[in-house]
Scaffold this motif. Sequence first.
Motif, PDB file in Angstrom:
ATOM      1  N   MET A   1       9.331   3.333   0.531  1.00 13.59           N
ATOM      2  CA  MET A   1       8.738   4.618   0.533  1.00 13.59           C
ATOM      3  C   MET A   1       8.060   5.063   1.567  1.00 13.59           C
ATOM      4  N   PRO A   2       8.118   6.211   2.534  1.00  8.64           N
ATOM      5  CA  PRO A   2       6.856   6.471   3.359  1.00  8.64           C
ATOM      6  C   PRO A   2       5.811   7.187   2.655  1.00  8.64           C
ATOM      7  N   PRO A   3       4.684   7.333   3.102  1.00  5.13           N
ATOM      8  CA  PRO A   3       3.483   8.019   2.723  1.00  5.13           C
ATOM      9  C   PRO A   3       3.910   9.375   2.518  1.00  5.13           C
ATOM     10  N   VAL A   4       3.196   9.898   1.514  1.00  6.58           N
ATOM     11  CA  VAL A   4       3.471  11.634   1.242  1.00  6.58           C
ATOM     12  C   VAL A   4       2.254  12.203   1.946  1.00  6.58           C
ATOM     13  N   SER A   5       2.471  13.552   2.350  1.00  4.77           N
ATOM     14  CA  SER A   5       1.538  14.039   3.019  1.00  4.77           C
ATOM     15  C   SER A   5       0.701  15.080   2.343  1.00  4.77           C
ATOM     16  N   LYS A   6       0.828  15.373   0.888  1.00  4.30           N
ATOM     17  CA  LYS A   6       0.159  16.022  -0.035  1.00  4.30           C
ATOM     18  C   LYS A   6       0.333  15.818  -1.253  1.00  4.30           C
ATOM     19  N   PRO A   7      -0.542  16.066  -2.241  1.00  6.05           N
ATOM     20  CA  PRO A   7      -0.400  16.087  -3.577  1.00  6.05           C
ATOM     21  C   PRO A   7       0.971  16.348  -4.182  1.00  6.05           C
ATOM     22  N   SER A   8       1.659  15.628  -5.158  1.00  4.33           N
ATOM     23  CA  SER A   8       2.823  16.392  -5.764  1.00  4.33           C
ATOM     24  C   SER A   8       2.385  16.891  -7.211  1.00  4.33           C
ATOM     25  N   ALA A   9       0.971  16.650  -7.491  1.00  5.57           N
ATOM     26  CA  ALA A   9       0.487  17.180  -8.844  1.00  5.57           C
ATOM     27  C   ALA A   9      -0.817  17.664  -8.674  1.00  5.57           C
ATOM     28  N   ASP A  10      -1.075  18.495  -9.757  1.00  2.36           N
ATOM     29  CA  ASP A  10      -2.671  18.846  -9.766  1.00  2.36           C
ATOM     30  C   ASP A  10      -3.638  18.063 -10.457  1.00  2.36           C
ATOM     31  N   ARG A  11      -3.115  17.132 -11.235  1.00  2.45           N
ATOM     32  CA  ARG A  11      -3.758  15.980 -11.774  1.00  2.45           C
ATOM     33  C   ARG A  11      -3.047  14.889 -12.101  1.00  2.45           C
ATOM     34  N   TYR A  12      -3.404  13.624 -11.805  1.00  5.25           N
ATOM     35  CA  TYR A  12      -2.840  12.153 -11.818  1.00  5.25           C
ATOM     36  C   TYR A  12      -3.568  11.683 -12.941  1.00  5.25           C
ATOM     37  N   ASP A  13      -2.832  10.695 -13.582  1.00  5.28           N
ATOM     38  CA  ASP A  13      -3.404   9.814 -14.670  1.00  5.28           C
ATOM     39  C   ASP A  13      -4.560   8.787 -13.839  1.00  5.28           C
ATOM     40  N   TYR A  14      -3.767   8.322 -12.701  1.00  4.94           N
ATOM     41  CA  TYR A  14      -4.481   7.130 -12.161  1.00  4.94           C
ATOM     42  C   TYR A  14      -4.636   7.126 -10.706  1.00  4.94           C
ATOM     43  N   VAL A  15      -5.767   7.056 -10.002  1.00  4.45           N
ATOM     44  CA  VAL A  15      -5.764   6.996  -8.482  1.00  4.45           C
ATOM     45  C   VAL A  15      -6.392   5.655  -8.098  1.00  4.45           C
ATOM     46  N   ILE A  16      -5.759   4.852  -7.234  1.00  3.62           N
ATOM     47  CA  ILE A  16      -6.339   3.617  -6.426  1.00  3.62           C
ATOM     48  C   ILE A  16      -6.590   3.888  -5.135  1.00  3.62           C
ATOM     49  N   ILE A  17      -7.871   3.477  -4.731  1.00  5.33           N
ATOM     50  CA  ILE A  17      -8.290   3.459  -3.481  1.00  5.33           C
ATOM     51  C   ILE A  17      -8.009   2.138  -2.874  1.00  5.33           C
ATOM     52  N   GLY A  18      -7.185   2.150  -1.954  1.00  5.44           N
ATOM     53  CA  GLY A  18      -6.841   0.845  -1.389  1.00  5.44           C
ATOM     54  C   GLY A  18      -5.509   0.372  -1.805  1.00  5.44           C
ATOM     55  N   GLY A  19      -4.600  -0.276  -0.915  1.00  5.30           N
ATOM     56  CA  GLY A  19      -3.310  -0.521  -1.050  1.00  5.30           C
ATOM     57  C   GLY A  19      -2.871  -1.938  -0.907  1.00  5.30           C
ATOM     58  N   THR A 133      -8.761  11.465   3.478  1.00  5.32           N
ATOM     59  CA  THR A 133      -8.703  12.175   5.015  1.00  5.32           C
ATOM     60  C   THR A 133      -7.553  11.392   5.839  1.00  5.32           C
ATOM     61  N   ARG A 134      -6.481  12.247   6.276  1.00  2.10           N
ATOM     62  CA  ARG A 134      -5.437  11.610   6.753  1.00  2.10           C
ATOM     63  C   ARG A 134      -5.691  11.372   8.539  1.00  2.10           C
ATOM     64  N   PRO A 135      -4.657  10.335   8.742  1.00  2.00           N
ATOM     65  CA  PRO A 135      -5.025  10.076  10.180  1.00  2.00           C
ATOM     66  C   PRO A 135      -5.218  11.329  11.407  1.00  2.00           C
ATOM     67  N   ASP A 136      -4.549  12.521  10.948  1.00  2.00           N
ATOM     68  CA  ASP A 136      -4.731  13.470  11.939  1.00  2.00           C
ATOM     69  C   ASP A 136      -6.212  14.210  11.801  1.00  2.00           C
ATOM     70  N   GLY A 137      -6.957  13.793  10.580  1.00  2.00           N
ATOM     71  CA  GLY A 137      -8.284  14.326  10.340  1.00  2.00           C
ATOM     72  C   GLY A 137      -8.159  15.754   9.156  1.00  2.00           C
ATOM     73  N   SER A 138      -7.014  15.720   8.848  1.00  7.53           N
ATOM     74  CA  SER A 138      -6.832  16.951   7.772  1.00  7.53           C
ATOM     75  C   SER A 138      -7.259  16.119   6.248  1.00  7.53           C
ATOM     76  N   THR A 139      -7.615  16.947   5.396  1.00 10.61           N
ATOM     77  CA  THR A 139      -8.192  16.328   4.343  1.00 10.61           C
ATOM     78  C   THR A 139      -7.245  17.061   3.029  1.00 10.61           C
ATOM     79  N   TYR A 140      -7.299  16.484   1.821  1.00  6.23           N
ATOM     80  CA  TYR A 140      -6.711  17.190   0.700  1.00  6.23           C
ATOM     81  C   TYR A 140      -7.124  16.285  -0.442  1.00  6.23           C
ATOM     82  N   ASP A 141      -7.555  16.845  -1.684  1.00  6.70           N
ATOM     83  CA  ASP A 141      -8.065  16.219  -2.988  1.00  6.70           C
ATOM     84  C   ASP A 141      -7.004  15.631  -3.903  1.00  6.70           C
ATOM     85  N   LEU A 142      -7.342  14.421  -4.584  1.00 10.03           N
ATOM     86  CA  LEU A 142      -6.413  13.925  -5.673  1.00 10.03           C
ATOM     87  C   LEU A 142      -7.331  13.942  -6.795  1.00 10.03           C
ATOM     88  N   ASN A 143      -6.946  14.791  -7.912  1.00 10.21           N
ATOM     89  CA  ASN A 143      -7.591  14.779  -9.051  1.00 10.21           C
ATOM     90  C   ASN A 143      -7.125  13.984 -10.260  1.00 10.21           C
TER      91      ASN A 143
END
Length: 329
Positions: A1-19, A133-143
């Motif tokens: 699965m390649p990385p996604v480029s934007k959120p697929s939901a307005d709100r997630y149950d669980y987000v983990i920082i680190g892979g 913060t994506r590699p190209d410098g753009s940003t988005y939020d995960l709630n």
Amino acid sequence: MPPVSKPSADRYDYVIIGGGSGASGTARRAASYGKKVAVVEATGVLGGCCVKVGCIPKKIMWYAADMADKLRNASGYNYSPIEPKFDWETFKPRRDQYVKNLTEAYARNFGKDGVEYHAGWGRFKDEHTVEVTRPDGSTYDLNAEYICIATGSRPAVPSEDSIPGAKLGITSDGFFELEKQPKKVVIVGAGYIALELAGVLNALGTETHMAIRGETVLRTFDPMIQTVITDWTEHTGVKIHKKTKVTKVEGTKVGEPVTVHLDSQEAPIQADYVLWAVGREPVTEDCGLDKVGVKVDPKGNVIVDEWQATNVPNIFSIGDCQGKALLTP
């Protein structure tokens, strides 16, 4: 699965920082319970320290070193004497491919289990929001309802103020980047990472020196283990410089020969590399922990209770960034 480029939901149950391994385990388990889960990984490659620059490639190198020892000792079983010659330059690509297969398996498993993989640097904006913060410098939020800090650790390197020229050295990460086998190495440290790398290099034919501050290696282990392992390591040919500290490293750049100065009466050591194995430090800076009030200790390790919970009710933390059980590489 390649990385996604934007959120697929307005709100997630669980987000983990680190892979890494911790993130994979908790993310896939939560997804198996039907939760909407996202993982944010800064390096662009899943797997963490263990898979990429730790346990897995280390074990492959250990097997190669063990094979060399077995071949040398084969004459004890009436085989003709063998002096093995190890081809580092052709072995490394094969080792790296094995590691790549595993990192790709992490991504496939995320896809199978429905875990979203986001490539970028994750930092808290508030208790329920992670900015990516994506590699190209753009940003988005995960709630998210819950967030887990699983950012891992990295090898520590002495400061230039404490040891001039320290930046000329490599770490365990750099060890796995070596394209050619060094002829001579100085490893600074007495822990199991220093010891394992010294054993591997020595068995494969590199002249190996260890600079340790005390009389024995593995100083946090049982005294009998310290003594036995120190004696055996010297017996195998590793040159251990005891009660010794590095005071200065001279050279031109990383990868070029270095001169390692010690605080003992010994002459400086000329070597291809100096390798720092003096501990690890958490990757917790610039993660926005202060913004949400997550407590850390003076070294930057995230403070958690027996349930891996931080002082912020919906934020948890697992793995090396706690600083409790640094089991890699």
